[in-house]
Design a protein around this motif. Sequence first.
Motif, PDB file in Angstrom:
ATOM      1  N   GLU A   1      -1.730  12.645   1.378  1.00 23.51           N
ATOM      2  CA  GLU A   1      -1.934  12.053   0.051  1.00 23.51           C
ATOM      3  C   GLU A   1      -0.956  12.583  -0.998  1.00 23.51           C
ATOM      4  OE1 GLU A   1      -3.649   9.411  -2.533  1.00 23.51           O
ATOM      5  OE2 GLU A   1      -4.275   9.621  -0.440  1.00 23.51           O
TER       6      GLU A   1
ATOM      7  N   ASN B   1       0.831  -1.207   0.000  1.00 20.47           N
ATOM      8  CA  ASN B   1       0.000   0.000   0.000  1.00 20.47           C
ATOM      9  C   ASN B   1       0.863   1.253   0.000  1.00 20.47           C
ATOM     10  OD1 ASN B   1      -2.458  -1.534   0.438  1.00 20.47           O
ATOM     11  ND2 ASN B   1      -1.731  -1.828   2.513  1.00 20.47           N
ATOM     12  N   TRP B   2       0.278   2.333  -0.492  1.00 16.34           N
ATOM     13  CA  TRP B   2       0.931   3.630  -0.406  1.00 16.34           C
ATOM     14  C   TRP B   2       0.997   4.033   1.062  1.00 16.34           C
ATOM     15  CZ3 TRP B   2       3.240   5.975  -4.408  1.00 16.34           C
ATOM     16  CH2 TRP B   2       2.851   5.622  -5.697  1.00 16.34           C
ATOM     17  N   CYS B   3       2.120   4.574   1.497  1.00 17.03           N
ATOM     18  CA  CYS B   3       2.283   5.086   2.850  1.00 17.03           C
ATOM     19  C   CYS B   3       1.955   6.576   2.830  1.00 17.03           C
ATOM     20  CB  CYS B   3       3.715   4.867   3.331  1.00 17.03           C
ATOM     21  SG  CYS B   3       4.021   5.494   4.997  1.00 17.03           S
ATOM     22  N   LEU B   4       1.106   7.018   3.757  1.00 16.99           N
ATOM     23  CA  LEU B   4       0.720   8.426   3.858  1.00 16.99           C
ATOM     24  C   LEU B   4       1.366   9.124   5.056  1.00 16.99           C
ATOM     25  CD1 LEU B   4      -3.105   8.039   3.128  1.00 16.99           C
ATOM     26  CD2 LEU B   4      -1.269   8.506   1.504  1.00 16.99           C
ATOM     27  N   THR B   5       2.129   8.365   5.837  1.00 14.00           N
ATOM     28  CA  THR B   5       2.771   8.902   7.030  1.00 14.00           C
ATOM     29  C   THR B   5       3.987   9.734   6.652  1.00 14.00           C
ATOM     30  OG1 THR B   5       2.074   6.958   8.275  1.00 14.00           O
ATOM     31  CG2 THR B   5       3.852   8.258   9.223  1.00 14.00           C
TER      32      THR B   5
ATOM     33  N   SER C   1       3.560  14.313   5.561  1.00 14.35           N
ATOM     34  CA  SER C   1       2.446  13.367   5.596  1.00 14.35           C
ATOM     35  C   SER C   1       1.352  13.803   4.628  1.00 14.35           C
ATOM     36  CB  SER C   1       1.898  13.246   7.016  1.00 14.35           C
ATOM     37  OG  SER C   1       1.428  14.490   7.461  1.00 14.35           O
TER      38      SER C   1
ATOM     39  N   GLU D   1       2.060  13.390  -0.720  1.00 10.93           N
ATOM     40  CA  GLU D   1       3.416  12.851  -0.534  1.00 10.93           C
ATOM     41  C   GLU D   1       3.407  11.330  -0.342  1.00 10.93           C
ATOM     42  OE1 GLU D   1       6.607  14.506  -0.467  1.00 10.93           O
ATOM     43  OE2 GLU D   1       5.313  15.880  -1.566  1.00 10.93           O
ATOM     44  N   ARG D   2       2.318  10.684  -0.784  1.00 15.99           N
ATOM     45  CA  ARG D   2       2.255   9.235  -0.609  1.00 15.99           C
ATOM     46  C   ARG D   2       3.452   8.585  -1.289  1.00 15.99           C
ATOM     47  NH1 ARG D   2      -2.557   6.717  -4.287  1.00 15.99           N
ATOM     48  NH2 ARG D   2      -1.544   7.052  -6.298  1.00 15.99           N
ATOM     49  N   HIS D   3       3.893   7.473  -0.711  1.00 14.34           N
ATOM     50  CA  HIS D   3       5.141   6.877  -1.173  1.00 14.34           C
ATOM     51  C   HIS D   3       5.197   5.384  -0.863  1.00 14.34           C
ATOM     52  CE1 HIS D   3       5.560   8.302   2.941  1.00 14.34           C
ATOM     53  NE2 HIS D   3       6.395   7.293   3.135  1.00 14.34           N
TER      54      HIS D   3
ATOM     55  N   PHE E   1       7.384   8.016  -5.366  1.00 19.96           N
ATOM     56  CA  PHE E   1       6.295   8.972  -5.180  1.00 19.96           C
ATOM     57  C   PHE E   1       5.466   8.975  -6.462  1.00 19.96           C
ATOM     58  CE2 PHE E   1       9.852  10.335  -2.592  1.00 19.96           C
ATOM     59  CZ  PHE E   1       9.276  10.692  -1.387  1.00 19.96           C
ATOM     60  N   ASP E   2       4.314   9.655  -6.462  1.00 17.52           N
ATOM     61  CA  ASP E   2       3.488   9.741  -7.667  1.00 17.52           C
ATOM     62  C   ASP E   2       4.239  10.356  -8.841  1.00 17.52           C
ATOM     63  OD1 ASP E   2       1.042   8.551  -6.958  1.00 17.52           O
ATOM     64  OD2 ASP E   2       0.348  10.379  -5.988  1.00 17.52           O
TER      65      ASP E   2
END
Length: 106
Positions: free
Chosen positions: A83, A45-49, A81, A85-87, A64-65
């Motif tokens: 959406e 899963n994408w990490c949002l932290t 943190s 910067e989701r990674h 990253f996106d």
Amino acid sequence: MTRRKIDFSNIEWDSSTLGVRSKAFELSGKKFRLLELQFGLEHPNWCLTGHIGYVVKGELDIIFDDETVNYTEGDAIFISSGEKERHIPKPISEKVILFLVDDLDV
């Protein structure tokens, strides 16, 4: 442990996720982690932290996106943190060791 020193040598490794093991300590609204990632890790899963940290050993890409950033031993990591910067981490070397500080209120 005191509020001025975290002795990771006295904290057991948590290996509950395949390809990842970690040691964690929480203090003053922060989570301090020593994280070990194995080559071949397929993060599901994408990490949002958000993370602030340091690459202690090894090499990894963080996807990253809009780009992939390569981090090697001695590099600092700063990821906000949320959406935007989701990674996803992708270890390049056989083993990657990271020191990370995360906010608990996110």
